[in-house]
Scaffold this active site. Structure first.
Site, mmCIF file in Angstrom:
data_model
loop_
_atom_site.group_PDB
_atom_site.id
_atom_site.type_symbol
_atom_site.label_atom_id
_atom_site.label_comp_id
_atom_site.label_asym_id
_atom_site.label_seq_id
_atom_site.Cartn_x
_atom_site.Cartn_y
_atom_site.Cartn_z
ATOM 1 N N ARG A 157 0.816 -1.216 0.000
ATOM 2 C CA ARG A 157 0.000 0.000 0.000
ATOM 3 C C ARG A 157 0.847 1.262 0.000
ATOM 4 N NH1 ARG A 157 -3.312 -3.374 4.291
ATOM 5 N NH2 ARG A 157 -1.143 -3.708 4.866
ATOM 6 N N ARG A 240 12.293 -0.444 7.120
ATOM 7 C CA ARG A 240 12.838 -0.913 8.394
ATOM 8 C C ARG A 240 14.350 -0.936 8.305
ATOM 9 N NH1 ARG A 240 8.883 -0.073 10.642
ATOM 10 N NH2 ARG A 240 7.534 -1.387 11.883
ATOM 11 N N GLU A 269 18.424 1.011 15.666
ATOM 12 C CA GLU A 269 17.675 2.135 16.234
ATOM 13 C C GLU A 269 17.560 2.056 17.754
ATOM 14 O OE1 GLU A 269 14.584 2.384 12.575
ATOM 15 O OE2 GLU A 269 13.712 2.725 14.540
ATOM 16 N N HIS A 287 12.900 7.844 12.507
ATOM 17 C CA HIS A 287 11.735 6.966 12.352
ATOM 18 C C HIS A 287 10.419 7.742 12.551
ATOM 19 C CE1 HIS A 287 10.495 2.472 12.580
ATOM 20 N NE2 HIS A 287 9.507 3.200 12.078
ATOM 21 N N GLY A 289 8.192 8.247 9.924
ATOM 22 C CA GLY A 289 7.364 8.012 8.728
ATOM 23 C C GLY A 289 5.885 8.293 8.933
HETATM 24 C C1 DGY Z 1 5.040 1.232 11.290
HETATM 25 O O1 DGY Z 1 3.833 1.445 11.452
HETATM 26 O O2 DGY Z 1 5.479 0.117 11.006
HETATM 27 C C2 DGY Z 1 5.933 2.395 11.490
HETATM 28 O O3 DGY Z 1 7.244 2.103 11.187
HETATM 29 C C3 DGY Z 1 5.786 2.906 12.912
HETATM 30 O O4 DGY Z 1 5.878 4.278 12.886
#
Ligand code: DGY
Length: 326
Positions: A157, A240, A269, A287, A289
């Site tokens: 997605r 990741r 991390e 991190h 995102g």
């Molecule tokens: C996720 O939802 O996998 C993100 O990396 C967490 O912020």
């Protein structure tokens, strides 16, 4: 009947605690401490549910030490912190938080792509350091985004949302590599073409990584893959840490075998490979995102809604393994 006990492994929005308190006794992590595995196990004693984030590991040892645990709800779409086969074997439900973060994470992916290609961090540091004394023809000249080739590794997605931004917003030619091919309809929507991994590496001007982290995707981008990329290419990782070999990437950036990288995730991390901190041609974010307030709230509510559903006998919203209640 007495209420079940839910442990919050990390701090979260008060309204989410409030929601969970309607159905359970909620044990909060007041000061948002990152617990060791031993501390997590100690706090999980007598708890039937746990609200986790992507950094809280639920593995075989935790399951064995916490026999009362019935459900783990992750406030993340990625669930490499969960040992799903062991959870299934132990009859423990796992849920994640997909969909609600797709567009926000794609936005950050695109922001990193643009910041990396146009050397935003590097030029801002230069300006802030008081080093800007004159304009010059090649000062922080980077690469173009519009009209270039966007490569996407992993076309779920979030990958599709990035493809749409690139194709429809910036006139990019989009190529992708994925375990399975998208439907014709989705390929058309994303204006994306499936290629082999080596074609992807060789042709992309900007390569964005959006695949899940598994044993198979560990170091999917290492020295050999970086060597196949264009010397002008940029690499963005919003998936990741562990998908990229950070030491190999630091070396490639130092030697300029690729032009630049934008990284939101790291192998160790919150530690960042020292080689990445030394090179100027990398944009680094911690991190973030999915970090917009509405999206983080939606993720937290989805995780909480799964817990509420479980403890009130309703169907789970986003289960990752079979529900032992059914
Ligand atoms: C996720 O939802 O996998 C993100 O990396 C967490 O912020």
């Amino acid at each position: 009947m007495s209420k079940p006990h839910i442990l919050m492994a990390r701090a979260v929005f008060p309204e989410v605690i409030e929601k969970l308190s309607q159905v359970a006794q909620v044990h909060v992590n007041e000061d948002d401490t990152v617990w060791s595995q031993a501390e997590l196990v100690a706090r999980l004693q007598g708890k039937q549910g746990v609200f986790t984030t992507g950094g809280d590991r639920i593995d075989q040892a935790v399951l064995k030490a916490c026999p009362e645990l019935r459900i783990c709800a992750n406030m993340a779409v990625g669930y490499n912190n969960f040992d799903i086969p062991s959870m299934t074997a132990a009859g423990v439900v796992a849920t994640n938080a997909p969909d609600v973060l797709t567009e926000t994470t794609a936005d950050l992916g695109f922001a990193l792509l643009m910041g990396t290609a146009r050397r935003l961090s590097e030029s801002e540091h230069y300006l802030r350091a008081g080093r800007w004394t004159k304009w010059s023809f090649d000062m922080f000249a980077g690469s173009d985004i519009h009209g270039s080739t966007l490569g996407i590794l992993g076309m779920g997605r979030i990958g599709q949302a990035i493809a749409r931004r690139g194709a429809l917003g910036f006139g990019m030619k989009v190529i992708y590599h994925n375990r399975s091919r998208l439907s014709q309809e989705l390929e058309q929507q994303c204006q994306a073409r499936l290629v082999s991994k080596s074609e992807l590496l060789a042709q992309a001007d900007h390569l964005v990584l959006v695949l899940p982290y598994t044993r198979e995707s560990h170091h999917a981008i290492g020295a050999a893959e970086l060597a196949q990329m264009k010397p002008t290419a940029t690499l963005v990782n919003i998936a990741r840490g562990g998908i990229v070999d950070d030491a190999a990437l630091a070396q490639a950036l130092k030697q300029r075998t690729i032009a630049a990288a934008g990284l939101d995730v790291f192998e160790e991390e919150p530690k960042v490979h020292p080689g990445l901190l030394e090179v100027p041609n990398v944009v680094l974010t911690p991190h973030i995102g999915s970090a917009s307030i509405p999206t983080r709230k939606a993720m937290a509510h989805l995780a909480a809604d799964n817990l509420v559903a479980f403890f009130t006998g309703k169907p789970l919203l986003t289960a990752l393994n079979p529900d032992p209640r059914s």
